[in-house]
Design a protein around this motif. Structure first.
Motif, PDB file in Angstrom:
ATOM      1  N   SER A 105       0.832  -1.212   0.000  1.00  0.00           N
ATOM      2  CA  SER A 105       0.000   0.000   0.000  1.00  0.00           C
ATOM      3  C   SER A 105       0.865   1.260   0.000  1.00  0.00           C
ATOM      4  O   SER A 105       0.498   2.280  -0.600  1.00  0.00           O
ATOM      5  CB  SER A 105      -0.956   0.003   1.202  1.00  0.00           C
ATOM      6  N   ILE A 106       2.019   1.194   0.666  1.00  0.00           N
ATOM      7  CA  ILE A 106       2.957   2.334   0.659  1.00  0.00           C
ATOM      8  C   ILE A 106       3.567   2.476  -0.735  1.00  0.00           C
ATOM      9  O   ILE A 106       3.672   3.589  -1.272  1.00  0.00           O
ATOM     10  CB  ILE A 106       4.060   2.147   1.719  1.00  0.00           C
ATOM     11  N   VAL A 107       3.963   1.344  -1.331  1.00  0.00           N
ATOM     12  CA  VAL A 107       4.495   1.359  -2.692  1.00  0.00           C
ATOM     13  C   VAL A 107       3.471   1.967  -3.648  1.00  0.00           C
ATOM     14  O   VAL A 107       3.815   2.774  -4.523  1.00  0.00           O
ATOM     15  CB  VAL A 107       4.871  -0.068  -3.152  1.00  0.00           C
ATOM     16  N   GLU A 108       2.218   1.596  -3.457  1.00  0.00           N
ATOM     17  CA  GLU A 108       1.145   2.107  -4.324  1.00  0.00           C
ATOM     18  C   GLU A 108       1.038   3.626  -4.266  1.00  0.00           C
ATOM     19  O   GLU A 108       0.845   4.294  -5.282  1.00  0.00           O
ATOM     20  CB  GLU A 108      -0.195   1.477  -3.915  1.00  0.00           C
TER      21      GLU A 108
ATOM     22  N   ASN B 258      -0.060  -5.167  -9.033  1.00  0.00           N
ATOM     23  CA  ASN B 258       1.346  -4.915  -9.373  1.00  0.00           C
ATOM     24  C   ASN B 258       2.169  -4.493  -8.163  1.00  0.00           C
ATOM     25  O   ASN B 258       3.351  -4.842  -8.063  1.00  0.00           O
ATOM     26  CB  ASN B 258       1.438  -3.849 -10.468  1.00  0.00           C
ATOM     27  N   SER B 259       1.566  -3.747  -7.237  1.00  0.00           N
ATOM     28  CA  SER B 259       2.304  -3.348  -6.038  1.00  0.00           C
ATOM     29  C   SER B 259       2.542  -4.536  -5.119  1.00  0.00           C
ATOM     30  O   SER B 259       3.599  -4.650  -4.495  1.00  0.00           O
ATOM     31  CB  SER B 259       1.546  -2.238  -5.296  1.00  0.00           C
ATOM     32  N   VAL B 260       1.570  -5.419  -5.028  1.00  0.00           N
ATOM     33  CA  VAL B 260       1.744  -6.640  -4.226  1.00  0.00           C
ATOM     34  C   VAL B 260       2.830  -7.512  -4.845  1.00  0.00           C
ATOM     35  O   VAL B 260       3.704  -8.039  -4.152  1.00  0.00           O
ATOM     36  CB  VAL B 260       0.416  -7.418  -4.115  1.00  0.00           C
ATOM     37  N   LYS B 261       2.791  -7.645  -6.166  1.00  0.00           N
ATOM     38  CA  LYS B 261       3.823  -8.433  -6.861  1.00  0.00           C
ATOM     39  C   LYS B 261       5.209  -7.835  -6.639  1.00  0.00           C
ATOM     40  O   LYS B 261       6.197  -8.566  -6.527  1.00  0.00           O
ATOM     41  CB  LYS B 261       3.512  -8.495  -8.352  1.00  0.00           C
ATOM     42  N   ALA B 262       5.273  -6.494  -6.567  1.00  0.00           N
ATOM     43  CA  ALA B 262       6.565  -5.827  -6.360  1.00  0.00           C
ATOM     44  C   ALA B 262       7.150  -6.169  -5.002  1.00  0.00           C
ATOM     45  O   ALA B 262       8.364  -6.355  -4.868  1.00  0.00           O
ATOM     46  CB  ALA B 262       6.387  -4.311  -6.492  1.00  0.00           C
ATOM     47  N   VAL B 263       6.302  -6.271  -3.991  1.00  0.00           N
ATOM     48  CA  VAL B 263       6.771  -6.627  -2.651  1.00  0.00           C
ATOM     49  C   VAL B 263       7.204  -8.090  -2.615  1.00  0.00           C
ATOM     50  O   VAL B 263       8.195  -8.446  -1.971  1.00  0.00           O
ATOM     51  CB  VAL B 263       5.678  -6.363  -1.598  1.00  0.00           C
ATOM     52  N   LEU B 264       6.476  -8.932  -3.309  1.00  0.00           N
ATOM     53  CA  LEU B 264       6.815 -10.354  -3.342  1.00  0.00           C
ATOM     54  C   LEU B 264       8.029 -10.640  -4.217  1.00  0.00           C
ATOM     55  O   LEU B 264       8.746 -11.618  -4.004  1.00  0.00           O
ATOM     56  CB  LEU B 264       5.608 -11.153  -3.847  1.00  0.00           C
ATOM     57  N   ASN B 265       8.249  -9.753  -5.195  1.00  0.00           N
ATOM     58  CA  ASN B 265       9.386  -9.920  -6.109  1.00  0.00           C
ATOM     59  C   ASN B 265      10.093  -8.577  -6.295  1.00  0.00           C
ATOM     60  O   ASN B 265      10.050  -7.984  -7.384  1.00  0.00           O
ATOM     61  CB  ASN B 265       8.901 -10.452  -7.460  1.00  0.00           C
ATOM     62  N   PRO B 266      10.769  -8.085  -5.251  1.00  0.00           N
ATOM     63  CA  PRO B 266      11.451  -6.787  -5.347  1.00  0.00           C
ATOM     64  C   PRO B 266      12.631  -6.841  -6.320  1.00  0.00           C
ATOM     65  O   PRO B 266      13.082  -7.929  -6.692  1.00  0.00           O
ATOM     66  CB  PRO B 266      11.932  -6.546  -3.916  1.00  0.00           C
ATOM     67  N   GLU B 267      13.091  -5.661  -6.719  1.00  0.00           N
ATOM     68  CA  GLU B 267      14.243  -5.578  -7.620  1.00  0.00           C
ATOM     69  C   GLU B 267      15.417  -6.355  -7.016  1.00  0.00           C
ATOM     70  O   GLU B 267      15.866  -6.073  -5.899  1.00  0.00           O
ATOM     71  CB  GLU B 267      14.623  -4.113  -7.818  1.00  0.00           C
TER      72      GLU B 267
ATOM     73  N   VAL C 112       4.805   6.190  -9.289  1.00  0.00           N
ATOM     74  CA  VAL C 112       4.181   6.904 -10.400  1.00  0.00           C
ATOM     75  C   VAL C 112       4.408   6.108 -11.683  1.00  0.00           C
ATOM     76  O   VAL C 112       3.500   5.903 -12.480  1.00  0.00           O
ATOM     77  CB  VAL C 112       4.749   8.331 -10.548  1.00  0.00           C
ATOM     78  N   ILE C 113       5.636   5.655 -11.848  1.00  0.00           N
ATOM     79  CA  ILE C 113       5.997   4.818 -12.993  1.00  0.00           C
ATOM     80  C   ILE C 113       5.911   3.353 -12.579  1.00  0.00           C
ATOM     81  O   ILE C 113       6.519   2.943 -11.586  1.00  0.00           O
ATOM     82  CB  ILE C 113       7.425   5.154 -13.480  1.00  0.00           C
ATOM     83  N   ASP C 114       5.138   2.591 -13.309  1.00  0.00           N
ATOM     84  CA  ASP C 114       4.877   1.195 -12.934  1.00  0.00           C
ATOM     85  C   ASP C 114       6.161   0.384 -12.783  1.00  0.00           C
ATOM     86  O   ASP C 114       6.279  -0.433 -11.865  1.00  0.00           O
ATOM     87  CB  ASP C 114       3.969   0.549 -13.984  1.00  0.00           C
ATOM     88  N   ALA C 115       7.131   0.621 -13.652  1.00  0.00           N
ATOM     89  CA  ALA C 115       8.373  -0.159 -13.641  1.00  0.00           C
ATOM     90  C   ALA C 115       9.196   0.080 -12.380  1.00  0.00           C
ATOM     91  O   ALA C 115      10.093  -0.713 -12.064  1.00  0.00           O
ATOM     92  CB  ALA C 115       9.210   0.172 -14.876  1.00  0.00           C
TER      93      ALA C 115
ATOM     94  N   ASN D  75      10.669  15.434 -10.357  1.00  0.00           N
ATOM     95  CA  ASN D  75       9.497  16.009 -11.008  1.00  0.00           C
ATOM     96  C   ASN D  75       9.652  16.123 -12.518  1.00  0.00           C
ATOM     97  O   ASN D  75       8.660  16.183 -13.248  1.00  0.00           O
ATOM     98  CB  ASN D  75       9.196  17.392 -10.414  1.00  0.00           C
ATOM     99  N   GLU D  76      10.874  16.143 -12.985  1.00  0.00           N
ATOM    100  CA  GLU D  76      11.122  16.273 -14.425  1.00  0.00           C
ATOM    101  C   GLU D  76      10.761  14.995 -15.163  1.00  0.00           C
ATOM    102  O   GLU D  76      10.186  15.029 -16.259  1.00  0.00           O
ATOM    103  CB  GLU D  76      12.591  16.628 -14.670  1.00  0.00           C
ATOM    104  N   THR D  77      11.088  13.860 -14.585  1.00  0.00           N
ATOM    105  CA  THR D  77      10.825  12.572 -15.241  1.00  0.00           C
ATOM    106  C   THR D  77       9.537  11.909 -14.749  1.00  0.00           C
ATOM    107  O   THR D  77       9.007  11.017 -15.405  1.00  0.00           O
ATOM    108  CB  THR D  77      11.991  11.602 -14.996  1.00  0.00           C
ATOM    109  N   GLY D  78       9.059  12.342 -13.579  1.00  0.00           N
ATOM    110  CA  GLY D  78       7.888  11.695 -12.988  1.00  0.00           C
ATOM    111  C   GLY D  78       8.249  10.471 -12.183  1.00  0.00           C
ATOM    112  O   GLY D  78       7.384   9.851 -11.550  1.00  0.00           O
ATOM    113  N   GLY D  79       9.527  10.099 -12.199  1.00  0.00           N
ATOM    114  CA  GLY D  79       9.977   8.932 -11.440  1.00  0.00           C
ATOM    115  C   GLY D  79      10.746   9.327 -10.202  1.00  0.00           C
ATOM    116  O   GLY D  79      10.473  10.357  -9.590  1.00  0.00           O
ATOM    117  N   HIS D  80      11.702   8.495  -9.813  1.00  0.00           N
ATOM    118  CA  HIS D  80      12.492   8.733  -8.605  1.00  0.00           C
ATOM    119  C   HIS D  80      13.978   8.521  -8.882  1.00  0.00           C
ATOM    120  O   HIS D  80      14.352   7.789  -9.800  1.00  0.00           O
ATOM    121  CB  HIS D  80      12.044   7.802  -7.471  1.00  0.00           C
ATOM    122  N   ILE D  81      14.804   9.157  -8.063  1.00  0.00           N
ATOM    123  CA  ILE D  81      16.249   8.922  -8.078  1.00  0.00           C
ATOM    124  C   ILE D  81      16.591   8.124  -6.825  1.00  0.00           C
ATOM    125  O   ILE D  81      16.242   8.532  -5.708  1.00  0.00           O
ATOM    126  CB  ILE D  81      17.034  10.249  -8.091  1.00  0.00           C
TER     127      ILE D  81
END
Length: 325
Positions: free
Chosen positions: A196-199, A279-288, A203-206, A300-306
């Protein structure tokens, strides 16, 4: 059940009554769909006239004859029916017996919504009459995060408990099979909480597996999660301002005394802060995999994170982001 079969047989016989080609075409060429409301308690004769006025049947007399012959009159339902112009009487009768008489409406429950937001959307679409009854029932049941976000087809004026049961059933169908395969140390509720925190962060699904990895890395080494969405949740829902998630957190906000304040308290919060997506649940079960980052800042420029491995790198990333503004 036996009576239903007898009625069906009678209607088949009625439909098979030989007619001239012209009469058959006149009585059986269906047209466009139309919505017909049959009020409760009205007589079969008034139903026939209502159907005639709406253009669903051509003859009230033939409709009444069909009812008399089939014995179906006592079984006709009230409600809202989607029928067609110029339908065969036998077909109309069958529909008025077997259709539910309720009209379903499309309601979209978004990923990352908390109970209050779900309740407001349901009330806005008249699926429920009282959002507070839904909120109370959902909170008392401890269902935050377990109300599966999806597009639902629902009738109006449902009991809140019925809607909750449907959403929980969708959770069982879509999320439970994922968590059931998990063999790690987290409980199902902890998986859902981090998801739920990941959700709320993604912003970017990947990036979901990377964000999940950051929080799991922090849990592993005993470091506070320091997740802004948990503080927003801790600050609560402000009904008067219509605010579900406070924007622009202050230092005072970060000191709020709540077990959901992950800047103040260590470990995973007591429960989910919103309804996560699959997808957020799957991310927790299968993190990078092999992802050692402990920090991230929104770009804010890319919409993602550094993402950064240590605090020094994180400060550099923050300065880089601010320079872009």
């Amino acid at each position: 059940m036996k009576k239903i079969f007898l009625i069906l047989f009678a209607l088949i016989i009625i439909a098979a009554v030989p007619l001239s080609f012209g009469a058959y075409k006149y009585f059986n060429t269906e047209g466009a769909e139309t919505e017909v409301t049959i009020p409760p308690g009205i007589s079969a004769g008034k139903i026939a006239q209502l159907l005639k006025d709406e253009g669903v049947i051509k003859s009230t007399l033939w409709f009444k004859i069909c009812l008399k012959f089939s014995g179906a009159a006592p079984m006709l339902r009230s409600g809202v029916f989607t029928l067609k112009k110029n339908m065969p009487a036998s077909k109309v009768i069958w529909r008025l017996i077997n259709d539910s008489g309720t009209k379903d409406f499309k309601v979209k429950i978004l990923e990352g919504w908390r109970i209050e937001e779900i309740a407001e959307e349901l009330e806005k679409n008249e699926i429920i009459k009282d959002k507070y009854a839904f909120i109370n029932a959902a909170k008392e049941g401890g269902y935050e995060g377990f109300l599966f976000p999806s597009t639902y087809m629902l009738p109006k004026d449902m009991n809140p408990s019925e809607v909750i049961a449907l959403m929980l059933a969708e959770y069982e169908k879509n999320i439970r099979p994922l968590t059931a395969k998990y063999q790690g140390k987290l409980t199902e509720k902890e998986i859902l909480t981090i998801a739920s925190i990941v959700e709320r962060e993604a912003v970017i699904d990947a990036e979901r597996p990377k964000i999940a990895a950051v929080y799991l890395n922090r849990v592993k080494i005993g470091k506070k999660l320091e997740a802004d969405p948990t503080v927003q949740y801790a600050l609560g829902y402000n009904a008067q301002e219509g605010r579900h998630w406070k924007k622009g957190l202050t230092l005072k906000d970060l000191r709020v005394d709540s077990p959901y304040n992950t800047y103040r308290y260590n470990g995973i919060p007591p429960g989910p802060i919103a309804s996560p997506s699959v997808n957020s649940v799957k991310a927790v079960l299968n993190p990078e995999p092999d992802f050692e980052a402990l920090y991230f800042v929104a770009d804010n420029e890319t919409g993602g994170h550094i993402f950064s491995k240590n605090y020094h790198q994180h400060l550099q990333s923050i300065r880089a982001v601010r320079k872009k503004k």
